[in-house]
Design an enzyme around this catalytic site. Structure first.
Site, PDB file in Angstrom:
ATOM      1  N   GLU A  43      15.882 -27.372 -36.017  1.00 41.13           N
ATOM      2  CA  GLU A  43      16.583 -26.356 -37.017  1.00 41.13           C
ATOM      3  C   GLU A  43      18.216 -26.122 -36.712  1.00 41.13           C
ATOM      4  O   GLU A  43      18.902 -25.959 -37.686  1.00 41.13           O
ATOM      5  CB  GLU A  43      16.088 -24.801 -36.609  1.00 41.13           C
ATOM      6  CG  GLU A  43      14.501 -24.446 -36.942  1.00 41.13           C
ATOM      7  CD  GLU A  43      14.361 -24.811 -38.576  1.00 41.13           C
ATOM      8  OE1 GLU A  43      15.338 -24.599 -39.348  1.00 41.13           O
ATOM      9  OE2 GLU A  43      13.283 -24.903 -39.064  1.00 41.13           O
ATOM     10  N   TYR A 126      18.959 -16.551 -37.871  1.00 37.21           N
ATOM     11  CA  TYR A 126      18.265 -17.552 -38.623  1.00 37.21           C
ATOM     12  C   TYR A 126      17.335 -18.615 -37.625  1.00 37.21           C
ATOM     13  O   TYR A 126      16.134 -18.633 -37.746  1.00 37.21           O
ATOM     14  CB  TYR A 126      19.106 -18.435 -39.416  1.00 37.21           C
ATOM     15  CG  TYR A 126      18.526 -19.752 -39.712  1.00 37.21           C
ATOM     16  CD1 TYR A 126      17.626 -19.607 -41.169  1.00 37.21           C
ATOM     17  CD2 TYR A 126      18.519 -20.960 -39.130  1.00 37.21           C
ATOM     18  CE1 TYR A 126      16.993 -20.612 -41.339  1.00 37.21           C
ATOM     19  CE2 TYR A 126      17.663 -22.067 -39.575  1.00 37.21           C
ATOM     20  CZ  TYR A 126      16.848 -21.939 -40.938  1.00 37.21           C
ATOM     21  OH  TYR A 126      16.091 -22.938 -41.130  1.00 37.21           O
ATOM     22  N   ASP A 144      18.217 -18.791 -45.179  1.00 42.78           N
ATOM     23  CA  ASP A 144      19.282 -19.524 -45.477  1.00 42.78           C
ATOM     24  C   ASP A 144      19.685 -19.946 -46.748  1.00 42.78           C
ATOM     25  O   ASP A 144      19.449 -19.036 -47.625  1.00 42.78           O
ATOM     26  CB  ASP A 144      18.900 -20.682 -44.600  1.00 42.78           C
ATOM     27  CG  ASP A 144      17.907 -21.944 -45.525  1.00 42.78           C
ATOM     28  OD1 ASP A 144      17.242 -21.295 -46.519  1.00 42.78           O
ATOM     29  OD2 ASP A 144      17.759 -22.854 -45.030  1.00 42.78           O
ATOM     30  N   CYS A 203      12.692 -27.511 -62.998  1.00 49.41           N
ATOM     31  CA  CYS A 203      11.944 -26.292 -63.522  1.00 49.41           C
ATOM     32  C   CYS A 203      10.557 -26.558 -63.874  1.00 49.41           C
ATOM     33  O   CYS A 203       9.576 -25.919 -63.442  1.00 49.41           O
ATOM     34  CB  CYS A 203      12.667 -25.326 -64.175  1.00 49.41           C
ATOM     35  SG  CYS A 203      14.247 -24.632 -63.462  1.00 49.41           S
ATOM     36  N   CYS A 212       9.098 -17.068 -62.432  1.00 54.32           N
ATOM     37  CA  CYS A 212      10.344 -16.836 -62.008  1.00 54.32           C
ATOM     38  C   CYS A 212      11.292 -16.276 -63.413  1.00 54.32           C
ATOM     39  O   CYS A 212      11.085 -16.789 -64.367  1.00 54.32           O
ATOM     40  CB  CYS A 212      11.068 -18.523 -62.164  1.00 54.32           C
ATOM     41  SG  CYS A 212      12.868 -18.554 -61.884  1.00 54.32           S
TER      42      CYS A 212
HETATM   43  N1  ADE Z   1      15.738 -26.312 -43.637  1.00 50.14           N
HETATM   44  C1  ADE Z   1      16.136 -25.985 -42.450  1.00 50.14           C
HETATM   45  N2  ADE Z   1      14.781 -25.730 -41.624  1.00 50.14           N
HETATM   46  C2  ADE Z   1      13.879 -26.184 -42.527  1.00 50.14           C
HETATM   47  C3  ADE Z   1      12.489 -26.177 -42.494  1.00 50.14           C
HETATM   48  N3  ADE Z   1      11.936 -25.916 -41.429  1.00 50.14           N
HETATM   49  N4  ADE Z   1      11.738 -26.647 -43.395  1.00 50.14           N
HETATM   50  C4  ADE Z   1      12.336 -27.042 -44.660  1.00 50.14           C
HETATM   51  N5  ADE Z   1      13.669 -26.869 -44.857  1.00 50.14           N
HETATM   52  C5  ADE Z   1      14.329 -26.545 -43.743  1.00 50.14           C
END
Ligand code: ADE
Length: 362
Positions: A43, A126, A144, A203, A212
């Protein structure tokens, strides 16, 4: 198409996205098992870097530092070296300090609560929510850029109230699958990464196209609305160029949000007029008294939200002794080359050097 009242996803919406994710997720290395150290590292690396770029670094970093203990025991320099090429090196330093925090305060066990996780240096909402939801099934939503975009399109979120993160957290929390929060969070992010992309989203291939609202309203390309950019301010920063023989006076920045422990010329802050406030600021910021001489160089530098006019004034110290309590150093040009000096300071020094070079003849 099902119109979607706030917070009430249509029947089956979550099932459609989850089963798409279960079948279509990328086989990323940190998804094989949910080791908190490995997920945390992924992450942090993904924060300013794409999956494609970070994967080789991720593998090499884990080879060098396979667990929290080895990372905590490493030298910071080695950690930063393993990060070399990824940029935003505060991420590497924070990870290192974070690992030490976990080893010292938590006996090497990654915390299980949001509060204890947020106490890790460098870990924000986050990252904490991502690790805790993925590794320990804590019911915490993540937001995010991918999540904001997916939600903005699914629910056609527009207008001033959707400029900030808070409302997206609330919406993400309402949607969260409390039985499997980690898989749900990653399903939303994965949809944003693979299908609901910023430009030219796919899409027709989207598992939740029938849910959506942006698609139904033919507004996909308009959403999410760009965030209002903060206006760029013009500011002036005045610095002093104090020489003693071959050496130049530098001062080290403290811990802060920006340019921590970098060396720079003593200078005015970004919040004042520059030259008119320079003497007072040198006194209040560093305890430094000088007599100002000529302007020796002027250059420009742009940082986030600020266009800076940089000015260097020659100056001499009023007292031979430097004040204590501030980290000053007299450095030669060779020493300067090896010190951490921010780009803005190097630019100003280059401008000073250029102004002191004799003009070429004819
Ligand atoms: N972007 C950041 N972390 C992520 C995750 N765990 N899965 C998908 N996209 C990501």
């Amino acid at each position: 198409v099902n119109p979607t009242p706030a917070g009430k996803p249509p029947q089956g919406f979550q099932w459609r996205l989850r089963s798409w994710y279960d079948r279509n997720q990328r086989p990323l290395p940190w998804r094989k098992n949910h080791n908190a150290y490995r997920v945390w590292l992924s992450e942090v690396m993904l924060q300013q870097t794409t999956v494609k770029t970070m994967l080789p670094y991720y593998a090499a970093f884990l080879k060098r530092f396979p667990n929290l203990e080895t990372l905590a025991a490493a030298d910071e320099e080695d950690v930063v070296a393993a990060w070399s090429g990824l940029g935003y090196y505060h991420r590497a330093r924070n990870l290192h300090r974070g690992a030490q925090h976990i080893v010292q305060r938590n006996g090497g066990r990654f915390p299980r609560t949001l509060e204890a996780t947020l106490a890790i240096p460098g870990v924000g909402l986050y990252t904490a929510s991502a690790v805790l939801s993925i590794c320990y099934s804590q019911p915490l939503p993540v937001v995010d850029g991918n999540v904001r975009r997916v939600l903005a399109r699914l629910f056609a979120l527009r207008g001033p109230e959707w400029q900030k993160d808070g409302p997206y957290y609330n919406r993400a929390e309402e949607l969260l699958d409390r039985e499997a929060p980690g898989a749900w969070n990653q399903a939303v992010m994965e949809l944003g990464a693979l299908v609901c992309t910023p430009k030219q989203p796919s899409c027709p291939a989207c598992p939740v196209r029938r849910d959506c609202r942006a698609l139904a309203e033919n507004r996909v390309s308009e959403l999410p609305e760009p965030r209002a950019r903060r206006a760029v301010a013009n500011v002036t920063v005045a610095a002093v160029f104090v020489e003693r023989g071959e050496r130049l006076l530098l001062v080290q920045r403290g811990e802060g949000r920006l340019m921590t422990r970098m060396w720079e010329l003593p200078r005015s802050s970004l919040d004042t007029a520059g030259r008119p406030d320079l003497l007072a600021e040198l006194r209040s910021r560093y305890g430094l008294s000088v007599s100002l001489g000529d302007l020796v160089a002027r250059t420009k530098h742009t940082i986030t939200h600020r266009k800076i006019q940089l000015e260097a004034y020659r100056a001499v110290l009023k007292s031979r002794d430097l004040p204590t309590g501030t980290d000053f150093r007299w450095v030669t040009r060779e020493e300067l080359a090896a010190l951490p000096v921010a780009a803005i300071t190097r630019k100003l020094l280059r401008a000073v050097d250029a102004s002191q070079r004799p003009l070429p003849l004819g």
